[in-house]
Write an enzyme that holds these catalytic residues in place. Structure first.
Site, PDB file in Angstrom:
ATOM      1  CE  LYS A 139       0.183   6.812  -1.922  1.00 24.32           C
ATOM      2  NZ  LYS A 139      -1.022   7.288  -1.224  1.00 24.32           N
ATOM      3  N   GLY A 185       0.813  -1.212   0.000  1.00 22.56           N
ATOM      4  CA  GLY A 185       0.000   0.000   0.000  1.00 22.56           C
ATOM      5  C   GLY A 185       0.845   1.260   0.000  1.00 22.56           C
ATOM      6  CB  SER A 186       0.025   4.667   1.176  1.00 29.65           C
ATOM      7  OG  SER A 186      -1.140   4.785   0.389  1.00 29.65           O
ATOM      8  CB  THR A 187       4.412   1.551   3.412  1.00 31.43           C
ATOM      9  OG1 THR A 187       4.200   0.333   2.684  1.00 31.43           O
ATOM     10  CG2 THR A 187       3.498   1.579   4.635  1.00 31.43           C
TER      11      THR A 187
END
Length: 571
Positions: A278, A274-276
């Site tokens: 980014k 997921g957004s980790t």
């Protein structure tokens, strides 16, 4: 005359026995009474980094029998069965199956007192043998790290398996004379010197392991989640201070629990991060020279059509800069950044951070994760990779990658051994690494998605992540909540990664995994006496969590009951 013949016969027989056929009869006698027996050795003790025992070997006694001799005294088999707590019919069947043998284990690993009660009955053909049994004082807390041994004291899982040769030692051997009851009456010679197993000192800190385990169980209960993992890593040297999983098992139990519960999920199970991810997309962007932390990027209207799909944010986050893409966790912003980079460059950066290959920890069964080859990327695959879909990582890989940011761009293999030689490789410009850490600090503010990950009196940098669980043909409405971060941000020392599967109700990484991160990081920093780096004023968000008051913030604009969705699955 008869006496003379008899005397002559006796002399001839004596000469035959003692001179002519002496060796033959000596061998026959030795075969019956001279035996080579093993000298058991204790398996090496496993210690935590502070010398606390995590796995020890205790002496036990195993009862065995000579079936040939015991069956000659069949009337005592029932007495033996009673003493062993066995069914007489089953015991008889075992003895008869091995009737042509001289050795059969009857019961293994008894404590000496129980074994003595059996031996005191003096049943012919029944004897004992000294052995060692493994004991794990920390039980299920250390189960996934240590693994366990089998009944012969050989490693079967975890570090017991990985370091089996080091720990096992080498049994000795001696030649002895036994009487007809199997008792040793004389040691004849030492054939092989026993070599006890060697001690193994782990990087694990038992105190932090217990802390992480308690907080993981608490989080799963609070959110009715099915499973989870927490990893605590020392960013300076790659030493693993804690790795815990739920569900767990008791390694001291004979059956060792269900097979599924034995997996060290932090190293063997993969998730979409997921957004980790980014943070690493932004690392590639800064390295390309096309983007700076304050470069503006328009994420309006909160969605972006792309090759027949739609990339969505949870709301229209408007005009952001690159730092704001991390702060507000914008999927649209991350996708727009990634689409300006070449496939080769973005893949190279992800690969340098360790994604797509094993960390090299040496843990048995460690998964390498999956990073698709860049030649297979379309624009949609490239966009979704930028915010953590389309690749798989283990929690340990994610911790290793954040440790690169914490350690000025240097990559190290995580290690379970204290003081192990662990060379580093420079994979990112130190200035870029420090810049990203500063950018990630904005996530732990009232404007970011990670406020609940704050640690009082310490500067924290990190990123929340939320992903749907992948199933055949797409994604289902079950979630994985993640938080990865480091502290103290001014001089990073520790990296903590929290992954929670299937939380019910609120499910975003900041809300589910963030508080667990905060409690584990807070406790670990204080246990290790790492000095605080934030002396600003602090306020509570009303849920027992703390965050710094920044200049211009009259009051927090964060509602404790709010949710910020980061699913990012393209429609």
């Amino acid at each position: 005359m008869l006496l003379t013949l008899a005397g002559t016969g006796l002399v001839v027989r004596a000469v035959d026995l003692q001179v002519v056929r002496k060796e033959f009869y000596q061998e026959q006698g030795d075969a019956r009474y001279l035996r080579e027996v093993p000298i058991p050795v204790s398996r090496g003790t496993i210690l935590d980094r502070n010398g606390e025992p995590l796995a020890v070997s205790t002496p036990v006694v195993s009862i065995w029998a000579n079936p040939q001799e015991l069956l000659q005294h069949g009337g005592r088999v029932s007495e033996l069965a009673e003493a062993l707590g066995m069914d007489e019919t089953v015991l008889k069947a075992k003895l008869e199956q091995r009737a042509d043998k001289e050795f059969l284990y009857l019961k293994r690993h008894l404590n000496p007192d129980d074994a003595k009660q059996i031996l005191d009955r003096k049943i012919p053909g029944v004897s004992s043998q000294r052995e060692f049994r493994r004991y794990y004082p920390s039980g299920e807390v250390m189960a996934h790290v240590l693994g366990f041994t089998n009944i012969d004291d050989r490693g079967q899982e975890g570090l017991e398996l990985a370091f089996d040769e080091w720990l096992a030692g080498k049994p000795g051997a001696k030649r002895v004379i036994r009487d007809r009851l199997g008792h040793v009456v004389e040691d004849v010679e030492l054939l092989r010197e026993p070599q006890p197993g060697r001690e193994l000192t782990l990087s694990i800190d038992r105190r932090i392991q217990y802390l992480a385990y308690r907080q993981l169980k608490r989080t799963l209960l609070e959110h009715s989640a099915t499973s989870g993992s927490i990893v605590v890593l020392d960013a300076r040297n790659g030493e693993i201070l804690a790795t815990v999983n739920q569900p767990s098992y008791n390694p001291n139990a004979v059956n060792n629990g269900e097979t599924a519960s034995r997996r060290n999920r932090a190293l063997t199970d993969v998730v979409e991060p997921g957004s980790t991810m980014k943070a690493f997309t932004v690392a590639a962007a800064l390295e390309s020279g096309k983007w700076k932390p304050n470069t503006p990027i328009d994420t309006s209207p909160g969605s972006m059509p792309l090759a027949g799909h739609i990339i969505r944010d949870t709301s229209n986050k408007g005009l952001l800069d690159v730092t704001g893409v991390l702060t507000r966790s914008s999927n649209v912003g991350a996708a727009k950044i990634a689409l300006t980079l070449s496939n080769e460059h973005l893949y190279d950066v992800f690969k340098r951070f360790g994604f797509g290959e094993s960390t090299g920890s040496g843990f048995p069964g460690e998964a390498p994760g999956v990073l698709p080859a860049y030649k297979s990327w379309g624009v949609v695959e490239k966009a979704t990779l930028s915010y953590g879909y389309g690749l798989n990582v283990t929690p340990m890989q994610l911790a290793q990658a954040y440790a690169v940011l914490a350690d000025n761009g240097r990559l190290r293999a995580p290690t379970f051994v204290k003081g192990a030689q662990n060379p580093d490789t420079a994979v990112l410009d130190p200035n870029i690494a420090r810049t990203i850490v500063t950018m990630l600090e904005t996530v732990i503010t009232p404007r970011g998605t990670g406020l609940r990950a704050a640690v009082r009196n310490y500067r924290v940098a990190g990123k929340s992540g939320t992903s749907r669980r992948a199933v055949a043909g797409g994604y289902e409405s079950r979630y994985i909540s993640t938080f990865a971060g480091l502290a103290p941000a001014s001089n990073p020392r520790l990296v903590v990664v929290v992954v929670i599967h299937d939380p019910q109700g609120a499910y975003t990484g900041g809300i589910v995994a963030g508080p667990a991160f905060s409690r584990v990081m807070d406790g670990a920093l204080r246990l290790l006496d790492i000095p605080p780096d934030n002396v600003e004023k602090w306020y509570s968000d009303g849920s027992g969590n703390w965050a710094p008051v920044e200049a211009g913030d009259a009051a927090p604009d964060y509602a404790p009951g709010a949710t910020s969705f980061e699913e990012g699955v393209p429609e």
